[in-house]
Design an enzyme around this catalytic site. Structure first.
Site, PDB file in Angstrom:
ATOM      1  N   VAL A  72       0.834  -1.205   0.000  1.00 51.19           N
ATOM      2  CA  VAL A  72       0.000   0.000   0.000  1.00 51.19           C
ATOM      3  C   VAL A  72       0.868   1.254   0.000  1.00 51.19           C
ATOM      4  O   VAL A  72       0.571   2.226  -0.697  1.00 51.19           O
ATOM      5  CB  VAL A  72      -0.988  -0.009   1.190  1.00 51.19           C
ATOM      6  CG1 VAL A  72      -1.721   1.312   1.304  1.00 51.19           C
ATOM      7  CG2 VAL A  72      -1.976  -1.160   1.038  1.00 51.19           C
ATOM      8  N   LYS A  73       1.969   1.244   0.735  1.00 50.07           N
ATOM      9  CA  LYS A  73       2.872   2.397   0.744  1.00 50.07           C
ATOM     10  C   LYS A  73       3.436   2.639  -0.659  1.00 50.07           C
ATOM     11  O   LYS A  73       3.524   3.771  -1.125  1.00 50.07           O
ATOM     12  CB  LYS A  73       4.017   2.185   1.748  1.00 50.07           C
ATOM     13  CG  LYS A  73       5.126   3.223   1.727  1.00 50.07           C
ATOM     14  CD  LYS A  73       4.769   4.482   2.481  1.00 50.07           C
ATOM     15  CE  LYS A  73       5.818   5.557   2.374  1.00 50.07           C
ATOM     16  NZ  LYS A  73       6.681   5.714   3.502  1.00 50.07           N
ATOM     17  N   MET A  74       3.804   1.562  -1.362  1.00 50.69           N
ATOM     18  CA  MET A  74       4.330   1.689  -2.720  1.00 50.69           C
ATOM     19  C   MET A  74       3.263   2.288  -3.647  1.00 50.69           C
ATOM     20  O   MET A  74       3.549   3.189  -4.434  1.00 50.69           O
ATOM     21  CB  MET A  74       4.774   0.322  -3.243  1.00 50.69           C
ATOM     22  CG  MET A  74       5.325   0.348  -4.652  1.00 50.69           C
ATOM     23  SD  MET A  74       5.865  -1.277  -5.216  1.00 50.69           S
ATOM     24  CE  MET A  74       4.385  -2.248  -5.042  1.00 50.69           C
TER      25      MET A  74
END
Length: 185
Positions: free
Chosen positions: A174-176
């Site tokens: 999700v961060k990516m």
């Protein structure tokens, strides 16, 4: 005074702010950084004890927070010669706030659990050192739901919002995606 003692590895700009925040909230903290000079400013804080390596941190703490600069650093701190793996056990939880490669995070979580029974929560953060000191980070969380519930007080102490996305590696994915969207905007 909080009864929870925790280990913290990685005293860069973010790590320093996070350790200060948690110490203000009366957590007892054992801290380590490979650059021992970064530990100097923490010597004055009464509820922080400094350690010489990651293995010492895992000897006395069931919860170990990582805030490191890259995937390779996480691998070294956990699995290296003086790594967490040397003293980790089935009650150990690693809360990794670092931004790392998702596939490696999944591999690390599986490898650590297989070797020691320990758990891994990936929880990359969004926001800078000022937000960390204020407890206003956004955090994307992946890991076993029961373990996330265990570390919930820590996540709430350092974030204005944390969101659980699923199994280990989910937070990194999700961060990516978030980073790609931000870059495209």
């Amino acid at each position: 005074m909080n009864n929870l003692s925790l280990g913290f590895i990685g005293i860069g700009l973010m790590g320093f702010s996070l350790v200060k925040r948690l110490s203000y909230l009366d957590y007892k903290i054992e801290a380590y950084d490979k650059n021992l000079e970064k530990l100097e400013p923490l010597k004055k804080i009464s509820n922080i004890r400094l350690k010489q390596n990651a293995s010492e941190i895992s000897k006395n703490n069931n919860l170990i927070i990582l805030c490191l600069d890259k995937t390779e650093s996480v691998k070294e701190v956990v699995f290296g010669k003086d790594g967490i793996v040397n003293n980790a056990h089935d009650n150990t939880i690693i809360l990794d706030l670092s931004t790392t490669l998702a596939n490696e995070t999944i591999n690390f979580a599986n490898q650590l659990n297989k070797k020691t029974g320990a758990s891994w929560i990936d929880a990359p953060v969004s926001g800078g050192p000022d937000k960390a000191l204020e407890g206003n980070l956004a955090i994307m969380v992946g890991g076993d739901e029961k373990d996330v519930e265990t570390v919930k007080p820590i996540l709430e102490a350092i974030s204005s919002k944390f969101t659980y996305f699923g199994v280990s590696g989910s937070g990194q994915i999700v961060k990516m995606i978030n980073q790609i969207i931000v870059l495209n905007n």
